[in-house]
Design an enzyme around this catalytic site. Sequence first.
Site, PDB file in Angstrom:
ATOM      1  N   CYS B  77       0.842  -1.207   0.000  1.00 50.88           N
ATOM      2  CA  CYS B  77       0.000   0.000   0.000  1.00 50.88           C
ATOM      3  C   CYS B  77       0.877   1.258   0.000  1.00 50.88           C
ATOM      4  O   CYS B  77       1.630   1.486  -0.946  1.00 50.88           O
ATOM      5  CB  CYS B  77      -0.982  -0.042   1.171  1.00 50.88           C
ATOM      6  SG  CYS B  77      -2.333   1.140   1.008  1.00 50.88           S
ATOM      7  N   HIS B 175      -3.830  -5.019  -0.173  1.00 58.69           N
ATOM      8  CA  HIS B 175      -3.379  -5.563   1.104  1.00 58.69           C
ATOM      9  C   HIS B 175      -3.453  -7.089   1.071  1.00 58.69           C
ATOM     10  O   HIS B 175      -4.532  -7.645   1.288  1.00 58.69           O
ATOM     11  CB  HIS B 175      -4.261  -5.033   2.240  1.00 58.69           C
ATOM     12  CG  HIS B 175      -4.015  -3.605   2.555  1.00 58.69           C
ATOM     13  ND1 HIS B 175      -3.074  -3.198   3.467  1.00 58.69           N
ATOM     14  CD2 HIS B 175      -4.550  -2.471   2.047  1.00 58.69           C
ATOM     15  CE1 HIS B 175      -3.046  -1.883   3.530  1.00 58.69           C
ATOM     16  NE2 HIS B 175      -3.932  -1.408   2.669  1.00 58.69           N
ATOM     17  N   GLU B 177      -2.537  -9.107   3.253  1.00 55.51           N
ATOM     18  CA  GLU B 177      -2.914  -9.595   4.591  1.00 55.51           C
ATOM     19  C   GLU B 177      -4.404  -9.495   4.857  1.00 55.51           C
ATOM     20  O   GLU B 177      -4.913 -10.021   5.837  1.00 55.51           O
ATOM     21  CB  GLU B 177      -2.102  -8.845   5.660  1.00 55.51           C
ATOM     22  CG  GLU B 177      -2.550  -7.423   5.989  1.00 55.51           C
ATOM     23  CD  GLU B 177      -2.084  -6.351   4.988  1.00 55.51           C
ATOM     24  OE1 GLU B 177      -1.596  -6.705   3.889  1.00 55.51           O
ATOM     25  OE2 GLU B 177      -2.222  -5.155   5.313  1.00 55.51           O
TER      26      GLU B 177
END
Lengths: 251, 193
Positions: B77, B175, B177
């Site tokens: 990001c 992202h 994650e």
Amino acid sequence: MLTKRIVPCLDIKNGRTVKGVNFVDLRDAGDPVELAKIYADTGADELVFLDISATEEKRRTLLDLVMRVAAEVDIPFTVGGGISSVDDIDKLLHAGADKVSINSSAVKNPQLINDASSKFGSQCITVAIDAKQIDGDWFVHLVGGKVPTDINLFEWAQEVEARGAGEILFTSMDHDGTKDGFANEALEILSEMLNIPIIASGGAGNMQHFADTFIKGKSDAALAASVFHFKEIDIQDLKKELKKQGIAVRI
Amino acid sequence: MKIVIINYGAGNIQSIKFAVQRLGHEAILSNDPAEIKAADKVIFPGVGEASSAMKMLKETGLDEVIPQLKQPVLGICLGMQLMCNSSEEGNTKGLRIFDVDVHRFENNVKVPQIGWNQIADLKSDLFTGIKENEFIYLVHSYYAPLCKNTVATTQYGLKYATALQKDNFYGTQFHPEKSSKAGTQILKNFLEI
């Protein structure tokens, strides 16, 4: 293509889900983490945890919960309820929340929106607005919709955007709990007036209501609680139906 | 394997640490240049505002350290954006790893872009086992235009670069994650490079 988001909302009190859930495959229906994992695995795009605990001590329980959710859930989640300072937001984000949602405290202290968005970035600051229609005009309400104000919904929404909010979570008090559909007329005005995403909340009763809020209400996301918790609507089925109606969803 | 997540005070790094843990590894949070240089894998996260993030990097001297790293580095990001030449956000000079300037989305789309979009034109070992048009989670107001370092693209008002790669440097605008199973696979791929 950016897809429309389906967002289950969990009410949390003292670290446990309240209002009840009816998931046969849950070992412990009160454990928010377990429920969050099921939602994440069955197609929810995002989760909202709304904390309705009041005391400081219980707020610490919330931070533990946020950390447990972040440890086990691989989709984004927002935490709201009782947030009144930059420090509260800092703690929640550090515990692993992706976004926070501020409501009454933003009305009482609008500068909080500026301070929070410049410190943490607009993208993680959601402002929740509860409003009710009185004689044709929409008025913002506080404290879970209990306390009326003379603030106009649309003026407040514009101010919130100008102050740096990244997103608005709009709940129509007139529609909430009715299962009669979302407040699509107001949502459409909000969506056209503002250039930040709008999450529709309040009124979900069936799959067509979701389709309507995306098409007629031009909402970017739709939030609901009981229809998901009581398995009246399965998220996978909902997304298949939305896709059939030409709405972009993640399947 | 020694995995270091660069901890320079920006944003939610807990989620990345947890995602690495779910893959069976431990990650250390550090802003110590020696520790970062000694890592097998470096993750450069970032949530927040570009100019203040760059200021924090400079205070710790990490702006000099990161471009010199030889092991695989993954910017996520804002981390990816800071690895570019510059960012329109706060008129920020970047680390000049990726040869591209970061711009703000025009107002023909809602800004920030929040939600699940798709990645296409995949060409990096980061995307082994990932199918074209896979869904990933994004939340951002600024983007890297298409450039020679582009290894994934996404459509939002225009087609832009959602992943960049140059030598040992990788960057994802999305992202991993937070991108469910696909994101986990992408993170796993990075750890296996």
